[in-house]
Design an enzyme around this catalytic site. Sequence first.
Site, PDB file in Angstrom:
ATOM      1  N   GLY A  70       0.804  -1.147   0.071  1.00 43.26           N
ATOM      2  CA  GLY A  70      -0.030   0.134   0.072  1.00 43.26           C
ATOM      3  C   GLY A  70       0.608   1.036   0.030  1.00 43.26           C
ATOM      4  O   GLY A  70       0.393   2.378   0.559  1.00 43.26           O
ATOM      5  N   CYS A  98      -1.111   1.014  -9.138  1.00 41.15           N
ATOM      6  CA  CYS A  98      -1.120   0.389  -7.976  1.00 41.15           C
ATOM      7  C   CYS A  98      -2.331  -0.085  -7.462  1.00 41.15           C
ATOM      8  O   CYS A  98      -3.286   0.454  -7.303  1.00 41.15           O
ATOM      9  CB  CYS A  98      -0.215   1.326  -6.515  1.00 41.15           C
ATOM     10  SG  CYS A  98      -0.328   0.328  -5.120  1.00 41.15           S
ATOM     11  N   GLY A 123       6.042 -12.231  -9.413  1.00 37.77           N
ATOM     12  CA  GLY A 123       6.799 -13.647  -9.528  1.00 37.77           C
ATOM     13  C   GLY A 123       6.626 -14.049 -10.814  1.00 37.77           C
ATOM     14  O   GLY A 123       5.930 -13.615 -11.790  1.00 37.77           O
TER      15      GLY A 123
END
Lengths: 304, 242
Positions: free
Chosen positions: A72, A131, A218
């Site tokens: 965050g 984000c 990932g």
Amino acid sequence: MVNTKVSLCGIELTNPIIPASGTFGFGAEFAEIYDINVLGSFSFKGTTAEPRFGNPTPRIAETPSGMLNAVGLQNPGVDHVIAEELPMIKKIFNKPVMANVSGFSINDYVTACEKLDSQEQIGWLEVNISCPNVHGGGMSFGTSAEAAAEVTRAVKAVTKKPVIMKLTPNVTDITEIAKACEAAGADGLSLINTLTGVRISLKNRRPILANVTGGLSGPAVFPVALRCVWQVYKSVNIPIVGMGGISSAEDVIEMMMAGATAVEIGAVNLVDPYAGKKIVEDLPAVMEKYKINDLSEIIGVAHG
Amino acid sequence: MKDTVFKILSNKSIAANTYEMVLAGDISDITAAGQFVNIMLDGFYLRRPISVCNAEDGKLTLIYKVVGKGTEYMASLAEGAELSVLTGLGNGYDLSLSGDKPLLIGGGAGVPPMFMAAKKLIEAGKSVTVIMGFGRAEEVFYKEEFEKIGAEVRITTVDGSCGVRGFVTDAMPEDYTYFYTCGPEPMLKAVYDKSETDGQFSFEERMGCGFGACMGCTCKTKYGNKRICRDGPVLTKEEIVW
């Protein structure tokens, strides 16, 4: 001798390897264990106009071949970054650094970018409109072509530095957002930010993350990232910084063949703190193996 | 911080769901009791952070509870297997503040770091009392090991099947100079409330990297934000914000 140099928005990189924002802090933890000047550059921790604590913990959950994070945008704020972090970075890194900026309003982006514009160590502004872990900002700018263009225009108006817009894959058509940013004056694009995900604790019968959702990164996201870079490369004429699950020199080359001029490496820094150095060191041998003399020649080569 | 390969010397069950793993490798970066290591496991993306139970003579001892697939896999590893281990993580306890009669309080998987702390304190001539809290008798481990190095051991179990019935706070002595503790957060809070001296608390949090890069484990303290993995896991009593 192979040539690993690439040029990103007019700034030369000795190699295309750039640790991604949020996985490299401001570089200090890594400079303790290797000389980070071997890297092309690094993108520092996402910075906002005001300091932020971020989300409550737990902020991290494991996934098959990856992880979710919902940090965050914890950061000390742009004034602290300029007063404390940039002077610290100057001691450990002698190349242009990439400043990653986030905001909750157009004005937030403008405030932070205007202040960072005057900092000579900064090579590029990477503007995060993607984000997934904050509310009322972040990704909401990156999921609308109009809003993405508005942020791009506003930031371009207050800086002379190259502006790279960081895009989210959590959209129906990423090329629309990419084209809107290009038309609004973006000098480059970086993609992808994380993919929104959830994990649930069987024991607690509740989501693992306090924020419920988090961003998946990932190796699990690598093919999705490649697909996005592939599509965007076909749609725009500005350089792309490709990222998403890159973990090896082979992955770097694959991402560049899809259309990336440079790459960012993210989650891998967290599981192997030496990953940046290893990938830089492995790159020449892997280039030789695939008969690549000059890395810039393979950018987008897979498109034929 | 160092990333080195360790070889498993032994890996055995010592109590219910609890294993002791002894590894051989470079332990030079482990400088304080209360630090942890972060272990890479085949087939799992993130490393597993495990507190250091002891580190001496080139041997690293870890005690871990099987709580999920990762630790289940760890428990299946055989002698001779090699693991990539990041060592020297976390601040660890500052043992210089102990006074003459320090109290060590460990709950469950929070007991292991108390062993290295007890050892170092006893070597420094301190009179050490250790309180170890468990759920039931089958979970109790390391009682003899602590006694062997000269610590006074008090055991508590929730069901009363071993030692004092109740929680670690039910066995706290009147007279101690300082305390060190590690365990589940409700236990830490109970110790915080009952303790009458200063002390140090080791916290647990889900981590991304374990070395301060990802901001995955940040908590608020009286002196600003701290990363449990890097600025902790040990916090002093006076800086904790519950």
